[in-house]
Design an enzyme around this catalytic site. Structure first.
Site, PDB file in Angstrom:
ATOM      1  N   CYS A 101       0.844  -1.204   0.000  1.00 51.25           N
ATOM      2  CA  CYS A 101       0.000   0.000   0.000  1.00 51.25           C
ATOM      3  C   CYS A 101       0.885   1.262   0.000  1.00 51.25           C
ATOM      4  O   CYS A 101       1.730   1.438   0.880  1.00 51.25           O
ATOM      5  CB  CYS A 101      -0.918   0.000   1.221  1.00 51.25           C
ATOM      6  SG  CYS A 101      -1.897   1.514   1.318  1.00 51.25           S
ATOM      7  N   GLY A 202      -1.105  -5.344 -12.146  1.00 53.28           N
ATOM      8  CA  GLY A 202      -0.769  -4.072 -12.785  1.00 53.28           C
ATOM      9  C   GLY A 202      -1.271  -4.019 -14.210  1.00 53.28           C
ATOM     10  O   GLY A 202      -0.934  -4.878 -15.026  1.00 53.28           O
ATOM     11  N   ASP A 203      -2.124  -3.027 -14.477  1.00 53.73           N
ATOM     12  CA  ASP A 203      -2.676  -2.830 -15.827  1.00 53.73           C
ATOM     13  C   ASP A 203      -3.404  -4.062 -16.364  1.00 53.73           C
ATOM     14  O   ASP A 203      -3.391  -4.310 -17.575  1.00 53.73           O
ATOM     15  CB  ASP A 203      -1.577  -2.410 -16.815  1.00 53.73           C
ATOM     16  CG  ASP A 203      -1.086  -0.994 -16.542  1.00 53.73           C
ATOM     17  OD1 ASP A 203      -1.752  -0.274 -15.759  1.00 53.73           O
ATOM     18  OD2 ASP A 203      -0.043  -0.609 -17.089  1.00 53.73           O
TER      19      ASP A 203
HETATM   20  C1  LIG Z   1      -8.814   2.060  -5.130  1.00 51.55           C
HETATM   21  C2  LIG Z   1      -7.742   1.012  -4.959  1.00 51.55           C
HETATM   22  C3  LIG Z   1      -7.592   0.381  -3.748  1.00 51.55           C
HETATM   23  C4  LIG Z   1      -6.608  -0.596  -3.577  1.00 51.55           C
HETATM   24  N1  LIG Z   1      -6.501  -1.240  -2.382  1.00 51.55           N
HETATM   25  C5  LIG Z   1      -5.611  -2.247  -2.223  1.00 51.55           C
HETATM   26  C6  LIG Z   1      -5.576  -3.005  -1.020  1.00 51.55           C
HETATM   27  O1  LIG Z   1      -6.365  -2.804  -0.089  1.00 51.55           O
HETATM   28  N2  LIG Z   1      -4.641  -3.987  -0.919  1.00 51.55           N
HETATM   29  C7  LIG Z   1      -3.760  -4.257  -1.951  1.00 51.55           C
HETATM   30  O2  LIG Z   1      -2.941  -5.151  -1.820  1.00 51.55           O
HETATM   31  N3  LIG Z   1      -3.805  -3.571  -3.101  1.00 51.55           N
HETATM   32  C8  LIG Z   1      -4.713  -2.586  -3.263  1.00 51.55           C
HETATM   33  N4  LIG Z   1      -4.795  -1.921  -4.453  1.00 51.55           N
HETATM   34  C9  LIG Z   1      -3.896  -2.299  -5.573  1.00 51.55           C
HETATM   35  C10 LIG Z   1      -4.563  -3.299  -6.523  1.00 51.55           C
HETATM   36  O3  LIG Z   1      -4.841  -4.527  -5.884  1.00 51.55           O
HETATM   37  C11 LIG Z   1      -3.672  -3.548  -7.752  1.00 51.55           C
HETATM   38  O4  LIG Z   1      -2.478  -4.139  -7.324  1.00 51.55           O
HETATM   39  C12 LIG Z   1      -3.352  -2.273  -8.519  1.00 51.55           C
HETATM   40  O5  LIG Z   1      -4.522  -1.499  -8.721  1.00 51.55           O
HETATM   41  C13 LIG Z   1      -2.694  -2.570  -9.860  1.00 51.55           C
HETATM   42  O6  LIG Z   1      -3.567  -3.245 -10.712  1.00 51.55           O
HETATM   43  P1  LIG Z   1      -4.341  -2.501 -11.937  1.00 51.55           P
HETATM   44  O7  LIG Z   1      -3.322  -1.590 -12.602  1.00 51.55           O
HETATM   45  O8  LIG Z   1      -4.757  -3.657 -12.831  1.00 51.55           O
HETATM   46  O9  LIG Z   1      -5.470  -1.752 -11.336  1.00 51.55           O
HETATM   47  C14 LIG Z   1      -5.749  -0.930  -4.651  1.00 51.55           C
HETATM   48  C15 LIG Z   1      -5.907  -0.286  -5.880  1.00 51.55           C
HETATM   49  C16 LIG Z   1      -6.878   0.672  -6.050  1.00 51.55           C
HETATM   50  C17 LIG Z   1      -7.032   1.347  -7.392  1.00 51.55           C
END
Ligand SMILES: Cc1cc2nc3c(=O)[nH]c(=O)nc-3n(C[C@H](O)[C@H](O)[C@H](O)COP(=O)(O)O)c2cc1C
Length: 324
Positions: A101, A202-203
């Site tokens: 985080c 990621g993405d």
């Molecule tokens: C609004 C939001 C809240 C998130 N909360 C957490 C969380 O509580 N724990 C965690 O490990 N990752 C959290 N993430 C990260 C996501 O699990 C993920 O790793 C990240 O968004 C990258 O993936 P994406 O680019 O496909 O969205 C959060 C991401 C977003 C956008």
């Protein structure tokens, strides 16, 4: 198919943890459309110890919501041990630990991604969690703190040594937050260095990008985060693409509005009408992404009752059916 400890999952797609999003209703909606393994949002061990009602609600479980990983966040071993006692081992299948985080109030206190600056301490914490839990333990990390300290391979190896059974790596640094593009290379290096399963994050925003993640990194599974917001269909569409190369057609408007109503009902049942409606407002925008309904979306942000939102969903369906 991939395994963590003695658990086997029949899909390599995972619903990623998202704070403020991944509650029971959200997970159930995604499961109704093909998601088979999910994580809770991050749960602060400190808040659990302070008996925060909102934090305890995050532990709400359901037999329809399995297998499920519960994600804990903190950096004090004694507090984390107590938090483990508060987490029912019957309700969850995996204990996940957050070392990813980037939020200032978390990372600047040496929690979440803050632990990436002290991999030896992270290893000690993970070992304590492994020693105090009967469930398999996993960890979520990032590429590193910043572009000059990409230490995911070291962090991953230390986690593996601590007895962790799987790792999720978000291929961005703490300093990137959620901006910039994902670093496939660092995920591939982690996958090559470790023996435990690697879930890549990621993405993962579309079936094509998820397929790309598998191809570029050799990961065992992909975590779907922002790509599932208002789009639980991403699970079945990705599976169809990866299994048979089939591009499924997008859901039609009545399927979307049907899911919106189901999600709204689950949320108001879970949080009560007032908070449930407030929580649903952002989902209204996400579900109707791409629909030219500016005025309806603005009205949704002001809605306070379930009936108002239901009326707006019906209007959206009518307007979009005319468009089609
Ligand atoms: C609004 C939001 C809240 C998130 N909360 C957490 C969380 O509580 N724990 C965690 O490990 N990752 C959290 N993430 C990260 C996501 O699990 C993920 O790793 C990240 O968004 C990258 O993936 P994406 O680019 O496909 O969205 C959060 C991401 C977003 C956008």
């Amino acid at each position: 198919m991939f395994s963590i400890g003695n658990l086997t999952f029949d899909s390599p797609l995972v619903l990623a943890p998202m704070a403020g999003i991944s509650d029971l209703p959200y997970r159930l909606i995604n499961r109704s459309l093909g998601c088979r393994f999910a994580f809770t949002e991050m749960i602060s061990a400190d808040s659990l110890m302070q008996k925060s009602v909102n934090t305890f609600r995050m532990l709400t479980a359901s037999p329809h919501d399995r297998p499920l990983g519960v994600q804990l966040m903190g950096n004090n071993v004694e507090t984390l041990k107590k938090a483990l006692d508060a987490v029912s081992e019957d309700a969850f299948d995996i204990i996940d630990f957050n070392s990813a985080c980037p939020a200032k109030k978390v990372a600047s206190k040496g929690k979440g991604a803050g632990l990436l600056r002290d991999p030896a301490n992270l290893q000690k914490i993970l070992k304590a969690i492994v020693d105090n839990s009967n469930l398999p333990v996993t960890v979520k990390i990032r590429a590193g703190w910043d572009a000059t300290s990409l230490n995911a391979v070291e962090t991953g190896l230390r986690a593996q040594d601590a007895g962790v059974k799987g790792i999720t790596i978000h291929g961005r640094t703490k300093m990137q937050g959620y901006r910039g593009s994902v670093d496939y290379e660092i995920i591939r290096r982690v996958k090559e260095a470790l023996d435990i399963p690697v879930i890549a994050s990621g993405d993962a925003l579309s079936p094509d990008l998820i397929r790309k993640m598998f191809e570029e990194t050799g990961c065992d599974a992909v975590a779907v985060a922002r790509g599932a917001l208002g789009n639980p269909w991403i699970f079945r569409e990705t599976e169809a693409l990866m299994k048979n190369g089939t591009l499924l057609s997008r859901p039609d408007v009545s399927e979307i509005t049907g899911i919106m109503k189901k999600h709204l009902a689950l949320l108001t049942g879970y949080l009560g009408e007032r908070i449930g409606v407030i929580h649903f407002r952002k989902f209204f925008k996400w579900y109707t992404k791409g629909m030219p309904l500016k005025e309806l979306k603005l009205r949704a942000f002001l809605a306070t009752t379930e009936d108002e939102i239901l009326g707006l969903i019906d209007e959206a369906e009518k307007l979009e059916s005319v468009e089609a």
